[in-house]
Motif scaffolding. Sequence first.
Motif, PDB file in Angstrom:
ATOM      1  N   ALA A  71      -0.165  -0.053 -14.325  1.00  0.00           N
ATOM      2  CA  ALA A  71       0.679  -0.980 -13.572  1.00  0.00           C
ATOM      3  C   ALA A  71       1.973  -0.341 -13.095  1.00  0.00           C
ATOM      4  O   ALA A  71       2.729  -0.946 -12.342  1.00  0.00           O
ATOM      5  CB  ALA A  71       1.004  -2.203 -14.428  1.00  0.00           C
ATOM      6  N   SER A  72       2.223   0.889 -13.506  1.00  0.00           N
ATOM      7  CA  SER A  72       3.504   1.529 -13.253  1.00  0.00           C
ATOM      8  C   SER A  72       3.655   2.030 -11.820  1.00  0.00           C
ATOM      9  O   SER A  72       2.693   2.472 -11.186  1.00  0.00           O
ATOM     10  CB  SER A  72       3.688   2.693 -14.220  1.00  0.00           C
ATOM     11  N   ARG A  73       4.894   1.990 -11.323  1.00  0.00           N
ATOM     12  CA  ARG A  73       5.226   2.605 -10.032  1.00  0.00           C
ATOM     13  C   ARG A  73       5.063   4.114 -10.087  1.00  0.00           C
ATOM     14  O   ARG A  73       4.904   4.755  -9.049  1.00  0.00           O
ATOM     15  CB  ARG A  73       6.668   2.281  -9.657  1.00  0.00           C
ATOM     16  N   GLU A  74       5.120   4.671 -11.269  1.00  0.00           N
ATOM     17  CA  GLU A  74       4.904   6.113 -11.394  1.00  0.00           C
ATOM     18  C   GLU A  74       3.499   6.486 -10.941  1.00  0.00           C
ATOM     19  O   GLU A  74       3.288   7.532 -10.342  1.00  0.00           O
ATOM     20  CB  GLU A  74       5.121   6.553 -12.845  1.00  0.00           C
ATOM     21  N   LEU A  75       2.537   5.613 -11.232  1.00  0.00           N
ATOM     22  CA  LEU A  75       1.154   5.883 -10.852  1.00  0.00           C
ATOM     23  C   LEU A  75       0.925   5.619  -9.368  1.00  0.00           C
ATOM     24  O   LEU A  75       0.290   6.405  -8.682  1.00  0.00           O
ATOM     25  CB  LEU A  75       0.208   5.017 -11.682  1.00  0.00           C
ATOM     26  N   LYS A  76       1.456   4.508  -8.870  1.00  0.00           N
ATOM     27  CA  LYS A  76       1.227   4.123  -7.477  1.00  0.00           C
ATOM     28  C   LYS A  76       2.537   3.685  -6.847  1.00  0.00           C
ATOM     29  O   LYS A  76       3.110   2.665  -7.226  1.00  0.00           O
ATOM     30  CB  LYS A  76       0.198   2.988  -7.409  1.00  0.00           C
ATOM     31  N   LYS A  77       2.995   4.449  -5.867  1.00  0.00           N
ATOM     32  CA  LYS A  77       4.279   4.155  -5.246  1.00  0.00           C
ATOM     33  C   LYS A  77       4.179   3.017  -4.233  1.00  0.00           C
ATOM     34  O   LYS A  77       5.144   2.288  -4.022  1.00  0.00           O
ATOM     35  CB  LYS A  77       4.825   5.412  -4.564  1.00  0.00           C
ATOM     36  N   GLU A  78       3.023   2.889  -3.588  1.00  0.00           N
ATOM     37  CA  GLU A  78       2.856   1.855  -2.577  1.00  0.00           C
ATOM     38  C   GLU A  78       2.512   0.517  -3.218  1.00  0.00           C
ATOM     39  O   GLU A  78       1.890   0.456  -4.273  1.00  0.00           O
ATOM     40  CB  GLU A  78       1.744   2.257  -1.598  1.00  0.00           C
ATOM     41  N   ASP A  79       2.907  -0.559  -2.555  1.00  0.00           N
ATOM     42  CA  ASP A  79       2.603  -1.895  -3.057  1.00  0.00           C
ATOM     43  C   ASP A  79       1.103  -2.170  -3.020  1.00  0.00           C
ATOM     44  O   ASP A  79       0.420  -1.824  -2.057  1.00  0.00           O
ATOM     45  CB  ASP A  79       3.305  -2.960  -2.209  1.00  0.00           C
ATOM     46  N   THR A  80       0.613  -2.808  -4.056  1.00  0.00           N
ATOM     47  CA  THR A  80      -0.771  -3.277  -4.065  1.00  0.00           C
ATOM     48  C   THR A  80      -0.853  -4.587  -3.296  1.00  0.00           C
ATOM     49  O   THR A  80      -0.011  -5.470  -3.468  1.00  0.00           O
ATOM     50  CB  THR A  80      -1.263  -3.492  -5.504  1.00  0.00           C
ATOM     51  N   ILE A  81      -1.854  -4.698  -2.433  1.00  0.00           N
ATOM     52  CA  ILE A  81      -2.127  -5.942  -1.720  1.00  0.00           C
ATOM     53  C   ILE A  81      -3.341  -6.576  -2.381  1.00  0.00           C
ATOM     54  O   ILE A  81      -4.423  -5.998  -2.394  1.00  0.00           O
ATOM     55  CB  ILE A  81      -2.410  -5.695  -0.226  1.00  0.00           C
ATOM     56  N   VAL A  82      -3.153  -7.741  -2.950  1.00  0.00           N
ATOM     57  CA  VAL A  82      -4.233  -8.438  -3.649  1.00  0.00           C
ATOM     58  C   VAL A  82      -4.960  -9.354  -2.670  1.00  0.00           C
ATOM     59  O   VAL A  82      -4.331 -10.100  -1.912  1.00  0.00           O
ATOM     60  CB  VAL A  82      -3.686  -9.251  -4.839  1.00  0.00           C
ATOM     61  N   THR A  83      -6.281  -9.285  -2.682  1.00  0.00           N
ATOM     62  CA  THR A  83      -7.100 -10.102  -1.794  1.00  0.00           C
ATOM     63  C   THR A  83      -7.762 -11.217  -2.592  1.00  0.00           C
ATOM     64  O   THR A  83      -8.492 -10.959  -3.547  1.00  0.00           O
ATOM     65  CB  THR A  83      -8.180  -9.249  -1.105  1.00  0.00           C
ATOM     66  N   VAL A  84      -7.498 -12.448  -2.193  1.00  0.00           N
ATOM     67  CA  VAL A  84      -8.108 -13.619  -2.818  1.00  0.00           C
ATOM     68  C   VAL A  84      -8.842 -14.379  -1.720  1.00  0.00           C
ATOM     69  O   VAL A  84      -8.218 -15.045  -0.903  1.00  0.00           O
ATOM     70  CB  VAL A  84      -7.065 -14.529  -3.485  1.00  0.00           C
ATOM     71  N   GLY A  85     -10.162 -14.255  -1.688  1.00  0.00           N
ATOM     72  CA  GLY A  85     -10.911 -14.862  -0.590  1.00  0.00           C
ATOM     73  C   GLY A  85     -10.464 -14.275   0.732  1.00  0.00           C
ATOM     74  O   GLY A  85     -10.535 -13.061   0.940  1.00  0.00           O
ATOM     75  N   ASN A  86      -9.976 -15.121   1.633  1.00  0.00           N
ATOM     76  CA  ASN A  86      -9.495 -14.652   2.934  1.00  0.00           C
ATOM     77  C   ASN A  86      -7.974 -14.582   2.985  1.00  0.00           C
ATOM     78  O   ASN A  86      -7.381 -14.561   4.060  1.00  0.00           O
ATOM     79  CB  ASN A  86     -10.009 -15.586   4.038  1.00  0.00           C
ATOM     80  N   VAL A  87      -7.340 -14.494   1.828  1.00  0.00           N
ATOM     81  CA  VAL A  87      -5.882 -14.472   1.745  1.00  0.00           C
ATOM     82  C   VAL A  87      -5.415 -13.145   1.159  1.00  0.00           C
ATOM     83  O   VAL A  87      -6.010 -12.624   0.215  1.00  0.00           O
ATOM     84  CB  VAL A  87      -5.366 -15.643   0.870  1.00  0.00           C
ATOM     85  N   LYS A  88      -4.324 -12.612   1.710  1.00  0.00           N
ATOM     86  CA  LYS A  88      -3.705 -11.400   1.195  1.00  0.00           C
ATOM     87  C   LYS A  88      -2.377 -11.754   0.541  1.00  0.00           C
ATOM     88  O   LYS A  88      -1.590 -12.523   1.095  1.00  0.00           O
ATOM     89  CB  LYS A  88      -3.443 -10.410   2.334  1.00  0.00           C
ATOM     90  N   ILE A  89      -2.131 -11.182  -0.623  1.00  0.00           N
ATOM     91  CA  ILE A  89      -0.883 -11.411  -1.342  1.00  0.00           C
ATOM     92  C   ILE A  89      -0.209 -10.067  -1.580  1.00  0.00           C
ATOM     93  O   ILE A  89      -0.793  -9.167  -2.174  1.00  0.00           O
ATOM     94  CB  ILE A  89      -1.117 -12.123  -2.682  1.00  0.00           C
ATOM     95  N   GLY A  90       1.031  -9.936  -1.123  1.00  0.00           N
ATOM     96  CA  GLY A  90       1.764  -8.699  -1.304  1.00  0.00           C
ATOM     97  C   GLY A  90       2.243  -8.133   0.016  1.00  0.00           C
ATOM     98  O   GLY A  90       1.984  -8.687   1.087  1.00  0.00           O
TER      99      GLY A  90
END
Length: 636
Positions: A71-90
Motif C-alpha cells: 500500500a506504500s507510496r514507496e512501491l507505487k508513486k502513481e495513484d491507483t484508480i479503482v474500478t467498480v463496475g462502470n465507475v472509476k474512483i481516484g
Amino acid sequence: MIIVLKKNIHEAQRESLRSFLENKGYTVKEIIGQEETVFGAVGQSGLDIREVEMLDGVASVVPISKPYKLASRELKKEDTIVTVGNVKIGGNRIAVMAGPCAIESREQISTIAGLVREAGAVILRGGAFKPRTSPYAFQGLGEEGLQYLKEAGEKYGMPVTTEIVSPSDVDLMKNYIDMFQIGARNMQNFELLKAVGKTGMPVLLKRGLCATLEEWLMAAEYLMASGTDQIVLCERGIRTFERATRNTLDCSAIPVVQKMTHLPVIGDPSHATGLRDMVNPMSLAIVASGASGLIVEVHDHPEKAFSDGPQSLYPSQFEKLMRDIQALAPVVGKSLERIPRIIPSSLTQKQGEAYSTFNQAIAFQGERGAYSELAVRRAFDEKSSVLPCKSFADVFDAVMQGKAAYGVVPVENTLGGTINDNLDLLISHPGIQVVGEQQVRIIHNLIVLPGTKKEQITHIYSHPQGLAQCADFLKNEMPWAEAVPFFDTAGSVSFVKKTLDPTKAAIAGAPAARFHDMEILSEGIESNPRNYTRFYIICREENASLFRSAAPVNRASLQFTVGDHPGALFEALSILSKHGLNMKKLESRPIPGKPWEYSFFVETELGEEGAFTIALDELKGCCSSARVLGTFTAAL
C-alpha cells in the motif's frame, strides 16, 4: 523491496526474476508506471538485496521502509484508480456513493436509488447486514436485502456496495454486489480481511474508531496481500472526547494518508457527524481536503428510517450537495464522476416512446470487439444491439437514414491526435448533433489462436497506428516477426482466426479476443500506457434530448468561418474569452470547393448560465457563418 526493471528487459528475464523471487518466498506485484516498471516483492525472506541487483534485467533495488509494503507510496508513486463496475474512483475524479443506511424493502431501495442516481450518484450503497451496538436494533434483511440492492442497481445502471460482517458471508455476497464494504468495527478483523481479499473484488475499507493511519494502512495491506489491489480507503470520523457530534471527522487525515499510500481516499460525512445538517458542509470539507469521493446516507423518509435516520439526507438536500460539489470540483482540480447511461424509468412519456429507437442499434466503425464497440458498451446499456460499419462515413449514413439511433465515432487520441475525417463528416452532416462523449483507454494485446507459442509467430497484423503504438514490444520482444499493416485492429483478429495459421498474430483490444474466442499471449504491450481515445456520441436532432437527459450539459462543439481580413479569427475567439467560455480545442479544416479557405472547429465549456447563448449570438454577428454541432456532458 522494490525492484526497478531495466527498460529493455526481455520477457524471459522478467519471468526468470519473478520465479526467483517467488521461490524465495516473496509475493510479487508488477507495477507499470509512466517512466518505469517495478516489481514489488513482499515477504519475510532474509535475502540480500545485492543478490537481486546482480540478476539480469534489474536496474536497481530499493528497500521498502514502511511496514505496509504493497500500500506504500514507496512501491507505487502513481495513484491507483479503482474500478467498480462502470465507475472509476481516484485520480481527478470525485465519485459519490449514496443510498440508505439499511435496506428496508424492495420499494424503498428502488425509490432511493432512482432519486440519488438522478442527482448524480454513481454507486448505490445500502446495508443488508447491519452490525449494531445494541443487539435489539434492526440487524438488516440479509440475503433478501442483497437481492433488492442488486435489482435496484441494475435498474438504474449503478454498481452497488454493502457492508460484510462475517467471513462466512463472502461467497454469498460476491454474487450480489460490485464492492465489499469493511466497516469501522471490522477494520482489524483480519480473518474477514483475508477472506474478502481473496475474492480480488473492490473493497471500501473504513478507518477504525480509534485507528492510527498506520493501522488503517496495515489493514489495507492484509487485503492486498490476500489478492486484491482495488481498495478505497474511507475516513469516517474517529472516537474522541467530544460528544457534540457522533464522531470527530479527521479531514487532516486525507491529505496525510494520500502522501503515505497510492490508494484513493474518500470520506463518510454521515457517520462522521451523525447530524443531517452537518453532512453537507463536512462533505465539502472532505472534497476540499483532496478526497476522491464521498459515501453519503440518503433516505426519502428519514424520520421513519429503521437505522440512522438523524444523519440521513433528504433527497432535496442530496441534490443540493451534488450541485455544490460540482461547483467546488474545479477549484480542487477535479471533476465529478458520471455514468452517461440512459435510465428508462426516468424518461418522460414522449422520451419513453423515442427510447424504442435503441432497438435499431448503435453504429460504430470496425468489426465486433473494436475499441469503438467498447465505447458503445460504456455509454449505453450492455444489451443494446450494435451495428458495425466499414467506414466512418457509413456510421453517419446509418444514423441519418435511421438504421441506427446513435453512432459512436472517435475524434481524438492522446498519441495520434485528432481524427480529422470525423470532424469533416460532422461538419458536412447538418442533421446530426453531438450529444455525448466517452473516453476509452487503449490497451493493446498480442492475440493468437489458442495454443500458439510466441516463437511460432512470424507475422503480426494490426492497424498501422496500433503497430506504431506497440513499437517497443515488437522491437524488443518479437524482433523476428514481421509487422503487417491491416485496416482495423479488431479486423486483424478476425483475419487471423479465419486463417487458422498459428504463425500469424494480431494486436488489438481484449474485447476482440473475447468476441472471437482467441487467446491473449501478452497483455498491455503498448509503449505508452497513457493512450486514450475520445469518442463522440452522435444522433439525429429528434433523439438529442433523450441522450442529454442522462447528465447535465457542460460543453459545446462549434464550427464557424471568418472573413478574409487581419484579426478575423482573433475577433471571434475574443468573444469566447469575453464571456468566460474556456476553449478546450481549436482545429482548422479546409472548406470543400474553396481552395485555401478554412473553417474552424471549436470545443468550449459553456461557462455561467446564459453565457454561451449570448456569446453565440455575438459570434454569428462577426463571422461569415457559425453553427452549433452539439452540446454534451464532457467525460473525465
